[in-house]
Design a protein around this motif. Sequence first.
Motif, short mmCIF file in Angstrom:
data_model
loop_
_atom_site.label_atom_id
_atom_site.label_comp_id
_atom_site.label_asym_id
_atom_site.label_seq_id
_atom_site.Cartn_x
_atom_site.Cartn_y
_atom_site.Cartn_z
N UNK A 74 -9.43 -14.43 4.16
CA UNK A 74 -8.25 -13.55 3.71
C UNK A 74 -8.78 -12.65 3.38
N UNK A 75 -9.90 -11.97 2.41
CA UNK A 75 -9.87 -11.28 1.72
C UNK A 75 -10.83 -10.46 3.26
N UNK A 76 -11.51 -10.42 3.93
CA UNK A 76 -11.59 -9.79 5.33
C UNK A 76 -10.10 -8.74 5.36
N UNK A 77 -8.72 -9.67 5.78
CA UNK A 77 -7.46 -8.60 6.05
C UNK A 77 -7.18 -7.76 4.80
N UNK A 78 -7.19 -8.71 3.46
CA UNK A 78 -7.47 -7.41 2.70
C UNK A 78 -7.87 -6.27 2.68
N UNK A 79 -9.15 -6.72 2.71
CA UNK A 79 -10.30 -5.22 2.76
C UNK A 79 -10.46 -4.36 3.40
N UNK A 80 -9.08 -4.59 4.65
CA UNK A 80 -8.73 -3.71 5.87
C UNK A 80 -7.69 -3.03 5.09
N UNK A 81 -6.85 -3.73 3.97
CA UNK A 81 -5.61 -3.15 4.30
C UNK A 81 -6.12 -1.78 3.33
N UNK A 82 -6.53 -2.32 1.92
CA UNK A 82 -7.52 -2.12 0.85
C UNK A 82 -7.86 -0.43 1.13
N UNK A 83 -8.30 0.00 2.09
CA UNK A 83 -9.09 1.01 3.59
C UNK A 83 -7.39 1.67 3.80
N UNK A 84 -6.24 0.84 4.33
CA UNK A 84 -5.37 1.55 4.67
C UNK A 84 -4.46 2.25 3.81
N UNK A 85 -4.13 1.66 2.73
CA UNK A 85 -3.35 2.26 1.64
C UNK A 85 -3.86 3.33 0.56
N UNK A 86 -5.52 3.21 1.25
CA UNK A 86 -5.94 4.46 0.15
C UNK A 86 -5.51 5.37 1.26
N UNK A 87 -6.18 5.23 2.72
CA UNK A 87 -5.46 6.39 3.10
C UNK A 87 -4.35 6.91 3.01
N UNK A 88 -3.29 6.27 3.10
CA UNK A 88 -1.85 6.03 2.99
C UNK A 88 -1.54 6.73 1.63
N UNK A 89 -2.35 6.41 0.71
CA UNK A 89 -1.73 7.62 -0.97
C UNK A 89 -2.52 8.84 -0.31
N UNK A 90 -3.57 8.95 0.75
CA UNK A 90 -4.20 10.22 0.24
C UNK A 90 -3.15 11.31 1.51
N UNK A 92 0.56 10.64 1.44
CA UNK A 92 1.11 11.02 0.61
C UNK A 92 0.81 12.35 -0.30
N UNK A 93 -0.03 12.44 -0.53
CA UNK A 93 -0.14 14.14 -1.86
C UNK A 93 0.08 15.47 -0.17
N UNK A 94 0.19 15.17 0.79
CA UNK A 94 0.56 15.96 1.91
C UNK A 94 1.56 15.95 2.25
N UNK A 95 2.79 15.49 1.16
CA UNK A 95 3.99 15.18 0.87
C UNK A 95 4.65 17.13 0.85
N UNK A 96 3.58 18.07 -0.15
CA UNK A 96 5.00 19.60 -0.09
C UNK A 96 4.07 20.27 0.99
N UNK A 97 3.54 19.69 1.74
CA UNK A 97 3.14 20.51 2.54
C UNK A 97 4.47 20.02 3.62
N UNK A 98 4.20 19.07 4.28
CA UNK A 98 5.58 17.30 5.53
C UNK A 98 6.75 18.91 4.62
#
Length: 383
Positions: A74-90, A92-98
């Motif tokens: 579960x920790x391994x899966x959550x680690x991967x999801x955490x990295x993906x969520x951080x990238x998705x948060x970045x 979302x910062x591109x929304x004005x350009x989008x």
Amino acid sequence: MEVIKKWPFFLKLACTLISIICLFYIAVIGKSILTPLILGFLISLLLVPLCNFFERYLFLPRVVASIITTLLFATFILGILYVIVLQLADISNEWPTFQKQIVDSFYSIQKWIHKNFGINSRAQLDYLTNNIKSTIETSTLVIEKVLSTVTSVAIFTIFTFLYVVFLLIYRRHLVKFLYYTFDRKSHHQVYDVVGSIQKVVKQYLIGLFLQMLIVSILSFIAFSMLGLKYSFVLAILTGVLNIIPYVGIVISLIISLIITFATMSASKLFFVLIAFIIIHAIDGNIIMPKIVGSKVKINSLIVVIGLVIGEMTWGIMGMFLCIPILALMKIVFDNVRELKPWGYLLGDDDTTEIDTDLKLFLYEKRLTTKKVKTKKKPKEEDI
């Protein structure tokens, strides 16, 4: 079994159809129980070696070893999801350009419609306004649906990991139950089936993980060469979604095209499409046959049918689980003499063994066909 073989064809066909209908009915009404149970079963098979290591070499009790193994996974899966969520948060910062890209594209489409169809901008805006109003009116239902989905996913995840823990704890008890179900003469056959399932499913899941890893690496290299933003998260999404045959690569392509359109020029879209075609060709012709296909070979027709049926019964999770379920079915069918024809149906013609009597029959028919073809035609003077 000999008695069943003497049954008339219509009776055997009726029994087969009734059995298939009952299985599908049970699958539909038992979705909330079966999907986390099957996923937990597959994960537990993958984690058995690690759990055995804790029990044998660290002398941990089985319950403690099972819990620690599940928590590590579960920790391994959550680690991967955490990295993906951080990238998705970045992202979302591109929304004005989008948003700017969408507005510019919208005005370009407006001009094109006005030029080719004579519909002025005012009429187009009125049409869009009416549709937006109807969408806003139903937004409450959309929010309720999203909340319901999040709750269902959370419950599904909790029950999946609970099943993993208990399946690891009671794995030997369940195997003994299988032996106890059959008579003594069938114990060797049960042992072969259980051993084959443990071995092949484990290799199959490891093969899927390696395929996901290799496709992610290839995607990351391609996206980095193209200079795409967020190439890491796009590569991970491509590798994960690629597990779903045929459909996953299309979904990842659409997501990548949308993000590329939002963050870069539209000319990059063509190169992204070419990159996906190359990656899919490498995966379909090299990675999949060598790493995954060598473990359990399911023919493409059955895979497509399985994907459709899986989506109809269990949705996206059904599409994800259909290939492992087909692999399990083929292992059982290949090891049970009466079910071997069904195992042959699921497998490929070149990789699935057929019955000796059928081999002999087909060989004799080929010899007869060759003799007929090589027989000389009679001459006119002999008639």
